[in-house]
Design a protein around this motif. Structure first.
Motif, PDB file in Angstrom:
ATOM      1  N   PHE A  94      83.022  72.198 -14.212  1.00 18.85           N
ATOM      2  CA  PHE A  94      82.789  70.936 -13.503  1.00 18.85           C
ATOM      3  C   PHE A  94      83.118  71.057 -12.019  1.00 18.85           C
ATOM      4  CE2 PHE A  94      83.717  69.699 -17.892  1.00 18.85           C
ATOM      5  CZ  PHE A  94      82.551  68.986 -18.174  1.00 18.85           C
ATOM      6  N   ARG A  95      83.655  72.196 -11.589  1.00 23.30           N
ATOM      7  CA  ARG A  95      84.038  72.394 -10.195  1.00 23.30           C
ATOM      8  C   ARG A  95      82.888  73.031  -9.429  1.00 23.30           C
ATOM      9  NH1 ARG A  95      87.690  68.936  -9.873  1.00 23.30           N
ATOM     10  NH2 ARG A  95      87.861  69.675  -7.754  1.00 23.30           N
ATOM     11  N   LYS A  96      82.672  72.582  -8.217  1.00 24.35           N
ATOM     12  CA  LYS A  96      81.605  73.140  -7.383  1.00 24.35           C
ATOM     13  C   LYS A  96      82.058  74.460  -6.760  1.00 24.35           C
ATOM     14  CE  LYS A  96      79.451  68.782  -6.341  1.00 24.35           C
ATOM     15  NZ  LYS A  96      78.995  67.840  -5.365  1.00 24.35           N
ATOM     16  N   GLY A  97      81.105  75.358  -6.560  1.00 26.27           N
ATOM     17  CA  GLY A  97      81.359  76.605  -5.857  1.00 26.27           C
ATOM     18  C   GLY A  97      82.068  77.676  -6.656  1.00 26.27           C
ATOM     19  N   VAL A  98      82.220  77.496  -7.967  1.00 23.98           N
ATOM     20  CA  VAL A  98      82.935  78.478  -8.784  1.00 23.98           C
ATOM     21  C   VAL A  98      82.198  79.814  -8.777  1.00 23.98           C
ATOM     22  CG1 VAL A  98      83.665  79.020 -11.144  1.00 23.98           C
ATOM     23  CG2 VAL A  98      84.039  76.754 -10.225  1.00 23.98           C
ATOM     24  N   LYS A  99      80.866  79.784  -8.647  1.00 26.14           N
ATOM     25  CA  LYS A  99      80.105  81.044  -8.674  1.00 26.14           C
ATOM     26  C   LYS A  99      80.525  81.981  -7.542  1.00 26.14           C
ATOM     27  CE  LYS A  99      76.202  79.139  -6.106  1.00 26.14           C
ATOM     28  NZ  LYS A  99      74.814  78.763  -6.181  1.00 26.14           N
ATOM     29  N   ASN A 100      81.136  81.457  -6.498  1.00 29.05           N
ATOM     30  CA  ASN A 100      81.610  82.282  -5.380  1.00 29.05           C
ATOM     31  C   ASN A 100      82.943  82.955  -5.677  1.00 29.05           C
ATOM     32  OD1 ASN A 100      79.382  81.441  -3.833  1.00 29.05           O
ATOM     33  ND2 ASN A 100      80.481  79.598  -3.231  1.00 29.05           N
ATOM     34  N   TYR A 101      83.518  82.685  -6.839  1.00 30.67           N
ATOM     35  CA  TYR A 101      84.846  83.208  -7.163  1.00 30.67           C
ATOM     36  C   TYR A 101      84.846  84.071  -8.423  1.00 30.67           C
ATOM     37  CZ  TYR A 101      86.495  80.082  -3.584  1.00 30.67           C
ATOM     38  OH  TYR A 101      86.702  79.454  -2.378  1.00 30.67           O
ATOM     39  N   VAL A 102      83.727  84.641  -8.768  1.00 29.47           N
ATOM     40  CA  VAL A 102      83.652  85.498  -9.945  1.00 29.47           C
ATOM     41  C   VAL A 102      84.417  86.785  -9.664  1.00 29.47           C
ATOM     42  CG1 VAL A 102      82.082  86.827 -11.415  1.00 29.47           C
ATOM     43  CG2 VAL A 102      81.476  84.504 -10.732  1.00 29.47           C
ATOM     44  N   GLY A 103      85.241  87.200 -10.619  1.00 28.51           N
ATOM     45  CA  GLY A 103      86.042  88.412 -10.469  1.00 28.51           C
ATOM     46  C   GLY A 103      87.518  88.105 -10.617  1.00 28.51           C
ATOM     47  N   ARG A 104      88.343  89.085 -10.236  1.00 29.77           N
ATOM     48  CA  ARG A 104      89.804  88.911 -10.321  1.00 29.77           C
ATOM     49  C   ARG A 104      90.353  88.792  -8.905  1.00 29.77           C
ATOM     50  NH1 ARG A 104      93.648  89.294 -14.168  1.00 29.77           N
ATOM     51  NH2 ARG A 104      95.708  90.013 -13.573  1.00 29.77           N
ATOM     52  N   PHE A 105      91.224  87.805  -8.690  1.00 30.97           N
ATOM     53  CA  PHE A 105      91.776  87.556  -7.361  1.00 30.97           C
ATOM     54  C   PHE A 105      93.071  86.770  -7.484  1.00 30.97           C
ATOM     55  CE2 PHE A 105      88.632  84.444  -8.571  1.00 30.97           C
ATOM     56  CZ  PHE A 105      89.258  83.235  -8.347  1.00 30.97           C
ATOM     57  N   GLU A 106      93.777  86.667  -6.373  1.00 28.91           N
ATOM     58  CA  GLU A 106      95.037  85.926  -6.334  1.00 28.91           C
ATOM     59  C   GLU A 106      94.778  84.441  -6.101  1.00 28.91           C
ATOM     60  OE1 GLU A 106      98.205  87.181  -6.947  1.00 28.91           O
ATOM     61  OE2 GLU A 106      97.021  88.925  -7.538  1.00 28.91           O
ATOM     62  N   GLY A 107      95.652  83.631  -6.642  1.00 26.92           N
ATOM     63  CA  GLY A 107      95.576  82.192  -6.454  1.00 26.92           C
ATOM     64  C   GLY A 107      96.939  81.576  -6.717  1.00 26.92           C
ATOM     65  N   TYR A 108      96.937  80.295  -7.018  1.00 24.04           N
ATOM     66  CA  TYR A 108      98.196  79.616  -7.297  1.00 24.04           C
ATOM     67  C   TYR A 108      97.946  78.373  -8.131  1.00 24.04           C
ATOM     68  CZ  TYR A 108      96.838  76.611  -3.336  1.00 24.04           C
ATOM     69  OH  TYR A 108      96.163  75.769  -2.491  1.00 24.04           O
ATOM     70  N   ILE A 109      99.023  77.864  -8.717  1.00 24.52           N
ATOM     71  CA  ILE A 109      98.954  76.609  -9.467  1.00 24.52           C
ATOM     72  C   ILE A 109      99.875  75.615  -8.790  1.00 24.52           C
ATOM     73  CG2 ILE A 109      98.371  77.720 -11.644  1.00 24.52           C
ATOM     74  CD1 ILE A 109     101.315  77.216 -12.502  1.00 24.52           C
ATOM     75  N   LYS A 110      99.534  74.347  -8.957  1.00 26.12           N
ATOM     76  CA  LYS A 110     100.314  73.292  -8.307  1.00 26.12           C
ATOM     77  C   LYS A 110     100.163  71.999  -9.115  1.00 26.12           C
ATOM     78  CE  LYS A 110     100.503  71.008  -3.833  1.00 26.12           C
ATOM     79  NZ  LYS A 110      99.864  70.920  -2.536  1.00 26.12           N
ATOM     80  N   PRO A 111     101.258  71.311  -9.407  1.00 24.01           N
ATOM     81  CA  PRO A 111     101.174  70.042 -10.140  1.00 24.01           C
ATOM     82  C   PRO A 111     100.411  68.989  -9.343  1.00 24.01           C
ATOM     83  CG  PRO A 111     103.438  70.808 -10.056  1.00 24.01           C
ATOM     84  CD  PRO A 111     102.651  71.671  -9.123  1.00 24.01           C
ATOM     85  N   GLN A 112      99.771  68.090 -10.047  1.00 27.24           N
ATOM     86  CA  GLN A 112      99.088  66.953  -9.431  1.00 27.24           C
ATOM     87  C   GLN A 112      99.642  65.661 -10.031  1.00 27.24           C
ATOM     88  OE1 GLN A 112      94.836  67.264  -9.979  1.00 27.24           O
ATOM     89  NE2 GLN A 112      94.595  68.250  -8.003  1.00 27.24           N
ATOM     90  N   PRO A 113     100.851  65.251  -9.637  1.00 24.81           N
ATOM     91  CA  PRO A 113     101.450  64.053 -10.228  1.00 24.81           C
ATOM     92  C   PRO A 113     100.671  62.778  -9.930  1.00 24.81           C
ATOM     93  CG  PRO A 113     102.777  64.843  -8.398  1.00 24.81           C
ATOM     94  CD  PRO A 113     101.708  65.869  -8.643  1.00 24.81           C
ATOM     95  N   SER A 114      99.823  62.801  -8.913  1.00 24.07           N
ATOM     96  CA  SER A 114      99.029  61.610  -8.605  1.00 24.07           C
ATOM     97  C   SER A 114      97.680  61.616  -9.322  1.00 24.07           C
ATOM     98  CB  SER A 114      98.806  61.507  -7.086  1.00 24.07           C
ATOM     99  OG  SER A 114      98.087  62.635  -6.626  1.00 24.07           O
ATOM    100  N   ASN A 115      97.452  62.577 -10.213  1.00 29.14           N
ATOM    101  CA  ASN A 115      96.204  62.631 -10.974  1.00 29.14           C
ATOM    102  C   ASN A 115      96.111  61.384 -11.849  1.00 29.14           C
ATOM    103  OD1 ASN A 115      94.443  63.212 -13.311  1.00 29.14           O
ATOM    104  ND2 ASN A 115      94.282  65.241 -12.387  1.00 29.14           N
ATOM    105  N   ARG A 116      95.059  60.608 -11.669  1.00 28.51           N
ATOM    106  CA  ARG A 116      94.969  59.317 -12.365  1.00 28.51           C
ATOM    107  C   ARG A 116      94.723  59.454 -13.864  1.00 28.51           C
ATOM    108  NH1 ARG A 116      89.332  56.883  -9.948  1.00 28.51           N
ATOM    109  NH2 ARG A 116      87.998  58.556 -10.668  1.00 28.51           N
ATOM    110  N   TYR A 117      94.257  60.607 -14.322  1.00 26.58           N
ATOM    111  CA  TYR A 117      94.005  60.793 -15.745  1.00 26.58           C
ATOM    112  C   TYR A 117      95.201  61.407 -16.471  1.00 26.58           C
ATOM    113  CZ  TYR A 117      89.265  59.976 -14.188  1.00 26.58           C
ATOM    114  OH  TYR A 117      88.154  59.429 -13.615  1.00 26.58           O
ATOM    115  N   ASP A 118      95.961  62.244 -15.752  1.00 24.91           N
ATOM    116  CA  ASP A 118      97.101  62.919 -16.361  1.00 24.91           C
ATOM    117  C   ASP A 118      98.143  63.233 -15.288  1.00 24.91           C
ATOM    118  OD1 ASP A 118      98.915  64.433 -17.764  1.00 24.91           O
ATOM    119  OD2 ASP A 118      97.529  66.071 -18.217  1.00 24.91           O
ATOM    120  N   PRO A 119      99.220  62.457 -15.209  1.00 22.18           N
ATOM    121  CA  PRO A 119     100.235  62.704 -14.189  1.00 22.18           C
ATOM    122  C   PRO A 119     100.964  64.042 -14.371  1.00 22.18           C
ATOM    123  CG  PRO A 119     100.927  60.934 -15.650  1.00 22.18           C
ATOM    124  CD  PRO A 119      99.527  61.282 -16.026  1.00 22.18           C
TER     125      PRO A 119
END
Length: 184
Positions: A94-119
């Motif tokens: 459902f995310r746009k531009g994912v095709k530009n990120y195919v492969g293995r790479f570094e990233g990060y995770i981060k909480p989204q406490p203001s997410n209206r569907y799941d705090p």
């Protein structure tokens, strides 16, 4: 006459909402026993695990500080980063531009406490900040229990797949969390 009055009432309600600046995402998260739902669940989990320090911190309003202190204790590095847990990336198609990120790479995770569907939502990002998806909702408590310092480093692997029966391309992704081994 009644139709025009009803129309004016609806128009007035919309105008008031616009000028008040209220948006659905500004809504307060659901509360349980006087606490936000996510914090209430964290308190319940702390009680089940016998973590009285966390229960007291939630009751005193210092839970965030306690979690930051616990994460800071893990900062003294005595070994390189090691992979600890791996999760699929939910919502990646459902995310746009994912095709530009195919492969293995570094990233990060981060909480989204203001997410209206799941705090309790934890978002997955590429190193450049592109939002790729989420840790599955069923696994967010496990990740929160690690008491990581956020944003937490992760390795991301995305594969492009093709479904012949539906004649469509889709993406499958995994996020591997990394942690530093600390000295006791």
């Amino acid at each position: 006459m009644i139709t025009s009055i009803a129309f004016l009432l609806v128009l007035a309600a919309i105008s008031i909402a616009i000028f008040a600046g209220k948006r659905p995402e500004d809504a307060q998260p659901e509360r349980v026993g006087g606490l936000p739902a996510g914090l209430a669940m964290a308190r319940q989990r702390a009680e089940q695990q016998g973590d009285t320090e966390a229960v007291q911190a939630i009751d005193n309003g210092t839970y965030k500080e306690l979690m930051e202190q616990r994460a800071a204790k893990r900062e003294a590095v005595v070994a390189p980063d090691i992979d600890i847990l791996q999760y699929s990336i939910a919502g990646i198609n459902f995310r746009k531009g994912v095709k530009n990120y195919v492969g293995r790479f570094e990233g990060y995770i981060k909480p989204q406490p203001s997410n209206r569907y799941d705090p309790n939502a934890i978002a997955v990002y590429a190193k450049d900040g592109h939002h790729l998806g989420y840790i599955p909702a069923t696994d967010t408590y496990e990740v929160h229990d690690l008491h990581l310092r956020f944003p937490a480093q992760a390795a991301i692997d995305i594969e492009e797949c093709y479904d012949n029966t539906e004649d469509r391309t889709f993406y499958v992704g995994t996020v591997t969390l990394k942690i530093k081994i600390t000295k006791k």
